[in-house]
Design an enzyme around this catalytic site. Structure first.
Site, short mmCIF file in Angstrom:
data_model
loop_
_atom_site.label_atom_id
_atom_site.label_comp_id
_atom_site.label_asym_id
_atom_site.label_seq_id
_atom_site.Cartn_x
_atom_site.Cartn_y
_atom_site.Cartn_z
N CYS A 176 0.86 -1.20 0.00
CA CYS A 176 0.00 0.00 0.00
C CYS A 176 0.90 1.25 0.00
O CYS A 176 1.62 1.48 -0.95
CB CYS A 176 -0.95 -0.06 1.19
SG CYS A 176 -2.15 1.29 1.30
N ASP A 200 -9.14 -3.25 -7.20
CA ASP A 200 -8.68 -2.25 -6.22
C ASP A 200 -9.26 -0.90 -6.62
O ASP A 200 -8.82 -0.28 -7.59
CB ASP A 200 -7.15 -2.21 -6.24
CG ASP A 200 -6.57 -1.33 -5.13
OD1 ASP A 200 -7.25 -0.38 -4.70
OD2 ASP A 200 -5.43 -1.59 -4.72
N HIS A 224 -7.83 -4.48 -3.05
CA HIS A 224 -6.65 -3.93 -2.39
C HIS A 224 -6.30 -4.80 -1.18
O HIS A 224 -7.16 -5.47 -0.61
CB HIS A 224 -6.97 -2.49 -1.94
CG HIS A 224 -5.78 -1.74 -1.44
ND1 HIS A 224 -4.78 -1.29 -2.26
CD2 HIS A 224 -5.42 -1.35 -0.18
CE1 HIS A 224 -3.86 -0.65 -1.55
NE2 HIS A 224 -4.23 -0.69 -0.28
#
Length: 267
Positions: free
Chosen positions: A146, A202, A235
């Site tokens: 991330c 995502d 994600h």
């Protein structure tokens, strides 16, 4: 100053799921350390095979939740593969990311204050420290998740010492700190081979931005980077302590990560 507490997960992600992976430290030298950076003692987590010398080094860049148990576990997993793995507390100057439960506040008050210039300097100091702790910094890799995935791209643009990087779902078309360039804007400075691991579902990282980065890299002469985009995958699919975890994609990505490091001189 925030400390590394083994076993502690970030407050924002509690409760952790039953599928959470826990790697024991048997046979490893693993635990909290302190790294000097211009008079500041930066907390970090280090894991390596016990008694190991001249080990390849892998930096582990955290998510927005900071240096919590999942990131420490990734370090232990890498140590079991023969690496000196170090996760520096890159938010430590700004607050305890692990204590926040409100994610917008966390980003505004902690994450958004960690500028690339500071982060890159902290990573440079971590590499220097690794060289005094049995690490072979001539075999240097970085991976991250991330925010840390973006950091892996960013540090590859900053440091010529990076032999290989693996970026897990790191945004490439936006930054977290006002004024910092995006990864796409820095593409021409990335010379190392970088493997990007992403999920097609995502919502925060449109697939077309990955195509833009790939085109920018190739235009700059870097044809060594690769992208893997998993269909119908969200994600944070590697985050085994969260509901977003997708085991088949995570396992495949981990195997690709290890193979990428080894193939590109971090072994």
């Amino acid at each position: 100053m925030p400390k590394v507490e083994t076993g502690r997960f970030a407050a924002a992600v509690l409760p952790v799921t039953a599928q959470t992976i826990r790697t024991d430290g048997m046979g490893l030298e693993a635990g909290p350390v302190s790294i000097p950076v211009d008079g500041f003692q930066m907390p970090a987590y280090r894991a390596a095979p016990a008694g190991g010398r001249n080990l390849p080094v892998v930096l582990v860049a955290c998510e927005i939740f900071g240096l919590h148990e999942h990131i420490a576990d990734v370090c232990r997993r890498l140590a079991r593969q023969g690496y000196l793995a170090i996760a520096p507390g890159l938010f430590a100057r700004h607050g305890d990311a692990g204590a926040y439960t409100d994610i917008p506040r966390l980003i505004a008050e902690v994450v958004g204050k960690a500028a690339d210039e500071q982060v890159n300097a902290d990573l440079d100091a971590t590499v220097a420290w690794a060289g005094t702790q049995g690490g072979d910094t001539g075999r240097l890799g970085i991976t991250g998740f991330c925010w840390g995935g973006r950091t892996a791209w960013s540090y590859a643009a900053h440091s010529a010492a990076v032999k290989a990087a693996v970026a897990w779902y790191g945004p490439v078309a936006r930054s977290y700190h006002a004024g910092d360039a995006t990864v796409i804007e820095r593409a021409a400075r990335i010379q190392a081979p970088v493997l990007g691991l992403y999920g097609a579902a995502d919502g925060g990282i449109p697939v077309d931005t990955l195509a833009q980065l790939e085109a920018a890299l190739k235009a700059a002469g870097n044809t060594a980077c690769e992208f893997v985009v998993y269909p119908d995958t969200p994600h944070a699919f590697f985050a085994d302590y969260r509901p977003s975890y997708r085991k088949p994609q995570a396992d495949d990505g981990w195997a690709r990560c290890l193979a990428w490091l080894r193939r590109n001189g971090v072994a």
